[in-house]
Design an enzyme around this catalytic site. Structure first.
Site, PDB file in Angstrom:
ATOM      1  N   GLY A  47     -45.636 -55.407   6.024  1.00  0.00           N
ATOM      2  CA  GLY A  47     -45.356 -54.143   5.362  1.00  0.00           C
ATOM      3  C   GLY A  47     -46.145 -54.126   4.064  1.00  0.00           C
ATOM      4  O   GLY A  47     -46.041 -55.059   3.263  1.00  0.00           O
ATOM      5  N   GLN A 219     -42.008 -53.778  15.789  1.00  0.00           N
ATOM      6  CA  GLN A 219     -41.368 -53.730  14.477  1.00  0.00           C
ATOM      7  C   GLN A 219     -40.318 -52.625  14.396  1.00  0.00           C
ATOM      8  O   GLN A 219     -39.377 -52.738  13.616  1.00  0.00           O
ATOM      9  CB  GLN A 219     -42.415 -53.514  13.364  1.00  0.00           C
ATOM     10  CG  GLN A 219     -43.384 -54.664  13.175  1.00  0.00           C
ATOM     11  CD  GLN A 219     -44.661 -54.459  13.958  1.00  0.00           C
ATOM     12  OE1 GLN A 219     -44.668 -53.779  14.990  1.00  0.00           O
ATOM     13  NE2 GLN A 219     -45.746 -55.041  13.500  1.00  0.00           N
ATOM     14  N   ASP A 260     -50.157 -47.848   4.931  1.00  0.00           N
ATOM     15  CA  ASP A 260     -50.783 -49.107   4.515  1.00  0.00           C
ATOM     16  C   ASP A 260     -51.913 -48.870   3.517  1.00  0.00           C
ATOM     17  O   ASP A 260     -52.199 -49.721   2.680  1.00  0.00           O
ATOM     18  CB  ASP A 260     -51.283 -49.886   5.736  1.00  0.00           C
ATOM     19  CG  ASP A 260     -50.101 -50.428   6.542  1.00  0.00           C
ATOM     20  OD1 ASP A 260     -49.518 -49.663   7.326  1.00  0.00           O
ATOM     21  OD2 ASP A 260     -49.731 -51.599   6.327  1.00  0.00           O
TER      22      ASP A 260
END
Lengths: 372, 372
Positions: A47, A219, A260
């Site tokens: 993350g 995830q 991201d």
């Protein structure tokens, strides 16, 4: 804190091993930069915001290990988050050695994951503390430790602010689809996309949460579902390919994802598959929201085309739990991220406010306001 | 035949167990209708055309078992594909018993998978042989066996014809993305979507083949990749969520998929996730092709809204190879199919010709031509 995504405690970086959740809740204690780099590469900690915090602590850990080697009668640890930097009493160390050490560590950690902007942001932030002027070594060490702890503390505040900003767009009764994990496990502990969900729920709004499982490493199924359940919230998991059926059935009111890296024009890199959800939102007339701290922005990048996309190993796709999922001889295409163009994004929630219909001008305005 | 998707041999239905490919190539011999129903339900045999053939053989197997019970000095088996129906010499059986038996078998098999049109088509075709007039029992048994074998033989011819019709739309050098498994394993042995690919390759065209893995049961990764490799063709497997990146990168020239049921207006039910690929084709200006035999059409259905969509068990999503992939307490949304609206379909390849931009009028024209 419900679980320690990443923390620094008495000379160790503590993380919860995200590769074995939800089967097992195992806390790992990392003692070296190499151990941390390996943990980042193998997604034990993952993350973008969490990687940033981990990298900052990696710089501190590196300094810790340097001091313990160099300083006579070194204590068990120098730096500790709870105790501030009270154990620091290094001596005989040179500012040049510290800089050299941190420069080497920065290079190691920068090579772990190429896409997450927060990694480079955090490394630069620590390194810049070390690289300005000619400070006295002892006070420099103290400042570096304070900066690392500050990054963590600030990031948590940032997530609460993102949650509050995002929650203004969420009404009670909405069905929210999220992707991958942009929750406490991906951040300082609260979350970005899930921070918005948590904040809305704390404000008493009733939401229905859908989580795409997010192949290949699941995830969404493993981590997002786990932390939602951990907070007592209901969640429905679906295979990524079932998202269109949710839209056709009118079961999605909004999509919220993390990020991201966000380019200067608003193009957003996030977990592979995010783009499909943005396209579905466009087609079915639903809002597509991104929730991310300012540290995820890479304003210097012209557009999403300039964001490096990590290609991960074929093994993530060719087997699962030790069982082959492809025949031998099959090639694999396994990019870790895709880029959602800014024009498909309804709004980006940041700690500094919300950028609706993001573009270069609006993002630059926010950047200018911050630098003032 | 490279592998026996489904075959009838000496009183047994033989199938290759598709749940354990590509790890293991195991041939199962089914001796009862219940065993067959279980094999269909658990996807040991799957793919709309293959389910149709299996259902036809299920009717034959049921008749076989009835005869062996009722007929004195019954041989080891009555019906065999290779030997025609030469072993048939039943006597003492009544036409009413045969009809009753087949009616019961039809009901059992019709409940296995609700979406595949071919299942009902094949059951009806066999049953209609048994239900017309007042035939002499022995010749009736012979006709039923011939009809079951004919369904299988015709289906293979149909697939070659679909391949040839579809291949006209494929140029050498193209990159083809396919989904789930619409190959030999899903059919009589050649394939529908993959039949087009095989035919194009046999004609000397050089193709690049991408296969979406197709969660949750990975028919793309496991089965499509396996049979492509079995035929010596290269294949690149990707997670379903990576498809958009392929389009963005200009790596897809066309999508070809199979179908489980096609409504009278051209709306097409196929494996969950197909709709996303059709939407991507629309967005990025690429052709989206469906390859299916006429037996997949359900012309009586007004539109895709009338196609029943099978919801499969949560267990397909909550664990893999015995390992939990979701925390306890998570709900699961697991539809097995979605419906691609006709307006997103560039063409449907059938054995009777290609329907470009399918709609009710064009499909009705083909139906009328067939009934003449």
């Amino acid at each position: 804190m419900i679980f320690p995504t990443v923390d620094y405690h008495r000379g160790r970086i503590k993380i919860i091993d995200q590769t074995i959740l939800p089967m097992e809740e195992r806390i790992l204690e990392l003692r070296t930069v190499d151990e941390l780099a390996e943990a980042i590469r193998t997604l034990k900690v993952r993350g973008a915001p969490a990687i940033g915090i981990a990298a900052a602590y990696g710089m501190l850990l590196s300094l810790e290990n340097l001091l313990r080697r160099e300083v006579a009668e070194a204590p068990e640890y120098f730096f500790d988050r709870e105790e501030g930097t009270s154990h620091f009493r290094g001596n005989g160390i040179k500012t040049g050695d510290i800089r050299e050490r941190l420069n080497g560590t920065k290079k190691i950690l920068a090579q772990t994951r190429p896409t997450a902007a927060n990694l480079f942001w955090a490394l630069d932030r620590i390194y810049s503390v070390a690289s300005i002027g000619e400070p006295e070594p002892n006070s420099l060490c103290k400042r570096i430790a304070e900066e690392a702890f500050r990054i963590h503390t600030e990031e948590l505040e940032v997530e609460y602010a993102i949650g509050e900003n995002g929650s203004r767009y969420i009404r009670s009764g909405m069905s929210i689809l999220t992707y991958c994990n942009a929750g406490g496990l991906a951040t300082a502990g609260y979350g970005t996309a899930l921070g918005v969900v948590y904040c809305a729920c704390e404000e008493g709004k009733e939401l229905r949460i859908y989580a795409c499982e997010t192949r290949p490493l699941l995830q969404g199924a493993r981590l997002t579902a786990w932390e939602l359940r951990k907070r007592g919230l209901d969640v429905t998991v679906l295979c990524d390919n079932a998202a269109a059926s949710l839209f056709v059935g009118g079961l999605v009111d909004a999509v919220i994802v993390g990020a991201d890296r966000i380019a200067g024009n608003g193009d957003t890199a996030n977990k592979i598959g995010t783009l499909i959800l943005a396209i579905l939102c466009e087609k079915y007339g639903k809002p597509f929201y991104v929730a991310a701290p300012w540290s995820t922005f890479d304003v210097g990048l012209e557009s999403g085309k300039d964001i490096p996309i990590e290609e991960r190993s074929a093994g993530e796709v060719t087997s699962f739990a030790g069982r082959a999922t492809t025949p031998s001889g099959a090639t694999v295409y396994n990019p870790a991220f895709d880029v959602t163009p800014a024009r498909l994004i309804t709004a980006i929630f940041t700690e500094r406010g919300t950028i609706e219909r993001p573009d270069r001008v609006k993002i630059q305005e926010l950047a200018d306001k911050l630098s003032r």
